[in-house]
Design a protein around this motif. Structure first.
Motif, PDB file in Angstrom:
ATOM      1  N   PRO A   1       0.819  -1.223   0.000  1.00 11.39           N
ATOM      2  CA  PRO A   1       0.000   0.000   0.000  1.00 11.39           C
ATOM      3  C   PRO A   1       0.849   1.267   0.000  1.00 11.39           C
ATOM      4  O   PRO A   1       0.414   2.305  -0.499  1.00 11.39           O
ATOM      5  CB  PRO A   1      -0.813  -0.117   1.289  1.00 11.39           C
ATOM      6  N   PHE A   2       2.069   1.192   0.500  1.00 15.02           N
ATOM      7  CA  PHE A   2       2.936   2.368   0.609  1.00 15.02           C
ATOM      8  C   PHE A   2       3.433   2.829  -0.760  1.00 15.02           C
ATOM      9  O   PHE A   2       3.797   3.977  -0.936  1.00 15.02           O
ATOM     10  CB  PHE A   2       4.106   2.074   1.532  1.00 15.02           C
ATOM     11  N   PHE A   3       3.445   1.921  -1.724  1.00 14.08           N
ATOM     12  CA  PHE A   3       3.875   2.267  -3.072  1.00 14.08           C
ATOM     13  C   PHE A   3       2.858   3.200  -3.727  1.00 14.08           C
ATOM     14  O   PHE A   3       3.217   4.120  -4.446  1.00 14.08           O
ATOM     15  CB  PHE A   3       4.063   0.999  -3.910  1.00 14.08           C
ATOM     16  N   ILE A   4       1.581   2.966  -3.463  1.00 16.14           N
ATOM     17  CA  ILE A   4       0.506   3.751  -4.081  1.00 16.14           C
ATOM     18  C   ILE A   4       0.087   4.914  -3.190  1.00 16.14           C
ATOM     19  O   ILE A   4      -0.231   5.990  -3.671  1.00 16.14           O
ATOM     20  CB  ILE A   4      -0.683   2.830  -4.401  1.00 16.14           C
ATOM     21  N   TYR A   5       0.115   4.689  -1.882  1.00 15.43           N
ATOM     22  CA  TYR A   5      -0.269   5.714  -0.906  1.00 15.43           C
ATOM     23  C   TYR A   5       0.881   5.914   0.082  1.00 15.43           C
ATOM     24  O   TYR A   5       0.853   5.371   1.196  1.00 15.43           O
ATOM     25  CB  TYR A   5      -1.557   5.298  -0.167  1.00 15.43           C
ATOM     26  N   PRO A   6       1.918   6.684  -0.300  1.00 19.69           N
ATOM     27  CA  PRO A   6       3.085   6.860   0.577  1.00 19.69           C
ATOM     28  C   PRO A   6       2.726   7.444   1.950  1.00 19.69           C
ATOM     29  O   PRO A   6       3.428   7.218   2.928  1.00 19.69           O
ATOM     30  CB  PRO A   6       3.987   7.827  -0.197  1.00 19.69           C
ATOM     31  N   GLU A   7       1.601   8.149   2.027  1.00 17.02           N
ATOM     32  CA  GLU A   7       1.177   8.759   3.290  1.00 17.02           C
ATOM     33  C   GLU A   7       0.416   7.771   4.187  1.00 17.02           C
ATOM     34  O   GLU A   7       0.050   8.106   5.317  1.00 17.02           O
ATOM     35  CB  GLU A   7       0.290   9.982   3.006  1.00 17.02           C
ATOM     36  N   TYR A   8       0.196   6.561   3.722  1.00 16.78           N
ATOM     37  CA  TYR A   8      -0.543   5.532   4.474  1.00 16.78           C
ATOM     38  C   TYR A   8       0.215   5.206   5.757  1.00 16.78           C
ATOM     39  O   TYR A   8       1.373   4.799   5.718  1.00 16.78           O
ATOM     40  CB  TYR A   8      -0.675   4.292   3.589  1.00 16.78           C
ATOM     41  N   GLU A   9      -0.441   5.410   6.870  1.00 23.63           N
ATOM     42  CA  GLU A   9       0.224   5.203   8.156  1.00 23.63           C
ATOM     43  C   GLU A   9      -0.805   4.909   9.233  1.00 23.63           C
ATOM     44  O   GLU A   9      -1.873   5.516   9.271  1.00 23.63           O
ATOM     45  CB  GLU A   9       1.006   6.476   8.513  1.00 23.63           C
ATOM     46  N   TRP A  10      -0.471   3.960  10.113  1.00 23.77           N
ATOM     47  CA  TRP A  10      -1.303   3.617  11.257  1.00 23.77           C
ATOM     48  C   TRP A  10      -0.418   2.874  12.257  1.00 23.77           C
ATOM     49  O   TRP A  10       0.679   2.454  11.933  1.00 23.77           O
ATOM     50  CB  TRP A  10      -2.516   2.779  10.845  1.00 23.77           C
ATOM     51  N   GLU A  11      -0.915   2.736  13.451  1.00 20.35           N
ATOM     52  CA  GLU A  11      -0.146   2.116  14.529  1.00 20.35           C
ATOM     53  C   GLU A  11      -0.600   0.668  14.735  1.00 20.35           C
ATOM     54  O   GLU A  11      -1.786   0.402  14.899  1.00 20.35           O
ATOM     55  CB  GLU A  11      -0.365   2.916  15.810  1.00 20.35           C
ATOM     56  N   LEU A  12       0.366  -0.251  14.730  1.00 17.37           N
ATOM     57  CA  LEU A  12       0.074  -1.656  15.007  1.00 17.37           C
ATOM     58  C   LEU A  12      -0.089  -1.816  16.518  1.00 17.37           C
ATOM     59  O   LEU A  12       0.792  -1.431  17.287  1.00 17.37           O
ATOM     60  CB  LEU A  12       1.210  -2.542  14.480  1.00 17.37           C
ATOM     61  N   SER A  13      -1.230  -2.349  16.938  1.00 21.76           N
ATOM     62  CA  SER A  13      -1.514  -2.468  18.369  1.00 21.76           C
ATOM     63  C   SER A  13      -0.560  -3.456  19.041  1.00 21.76           C
ATOM     64  O   SER A  13      -0.019  -4.357  18.402  1.00 21.76           O
ATOM     65  CB  SER A  13      -2.963  -2.932  18.584  1.00 21.76           C
ATOM     66  N   GLU A  14      -0.387  -3.277  20.344  1.00 23.44           N
ATOM     67  CA  GLU A  14       0.468  -4.187  21.112  1.00 23.44           C
ATOM     68  C   GLU A  14      -0.063  -5.617  21.057  1.00 23.44           C
ATOM     69  O   GLU A  14       0.706  -6.567  20.963  1.00 23.44           O
ATOM     70  CB  GLU A  14       0.596  -3.715  22.568  1.00 23.44           C
ATOM     71  N   SER A  15      -1.395  -5.763  21.103  1.00 24.71           N
ATOM     72  CA  SER A  15      -1.965  -7.116  21.065  1.00 24.71           C
ATOM     73  C   SER A  15      -1.669  -7.791  19.721  1.00 24.71           C
ATOM     74  O   SER A  15      -1.371  -8.989  19.680  1.00 24.71           O
ATOM     75  CB  SER A  15      -3.459  -7.094  21.358  1.00 24.71           C
ATOM     76  N   SER A  16      -1.721  -7.029  18.629  1.00 26.36           N
ATOM     77  CA  SER A  16      -1.385  -7.597  17.315  1.00 26.36           C
ATOM     78  C   SER A  16       0.093  -7.945  17.231  1.00 26.36           C
ATOM     79  O   SER A  16       0.460  -8.979  16.667  1.00 26.36           O
ATOM     80  CB  SER A  16      -1.757  -6.623  16.198  1.00 26.36           C
TER      81      SER A  16
END
Length: 130
Positions: free
Chosen positions: A52-67
């Motif tokens: 997804p970063f190739f098409i949407y370089p601004e794509y960002e979110w935090e991976l939860s501790e449980s994940s």
């Protein structure tokens, strides 16, 4: 690359295919960073995925501790993020699912499709940006 080395275990499957737990990933030739994600248990099920970063370089979110714990992730080097592509009969209308990324632990060969709830990402973002 042997088939065993590119097979990932998804403990809970993925939404819509909860009964499938083993997926093999194959490189796709071309300019986009894409792969074919194919069920080991049902050879008729395959999904085209892209970074997804190739098409949407601004794509960002935090991976939860449980994940992170569930996927045994200890550093960014353990992780690859992919998004499923949907290609309708009109290919220029293809979409990418930014709401439900695939998170892979490339060292442990385990994966999970996350559903990002608290954000503005679409499950049908345009694959080809205007």
């Amino acid at each position: 690359m042997s088939i065993e080395s590119n097979v990932y275990h998804f403990e809970y499957g993925i939404p819509g295919f909860e009964h499938l737990h083993q997926f093999a990933f194959y490189e796709v030739e071309g300019e986009l960073p894409m792969r074919l994600m194919k069920s080991v248990e049902d050879e008729e099920i395959s999904l085209l995925i892209v970074s997804p970063f190739f098409i949407y370089p601004e794509y960002e979110w935090e991976l939860s501790e449980s994940s992170k714990q569930e996927l045994c992730i200890h550093s960014e080097a353990d992780v690859e993020i992919w998004s499923i592509i949907t290609i309708p009969s009109e290919p220029l209308q293809a979409t990418i699912n930014l709401m439900a990324p695939l998170v892979l632990n490339i060292n442990k060969k385990i994966g999970k499709q996350l559903i990002l709830h608290d954000n503005h990402f679409s499950s049908r973002a345009p694959l080809i940006r205007a």
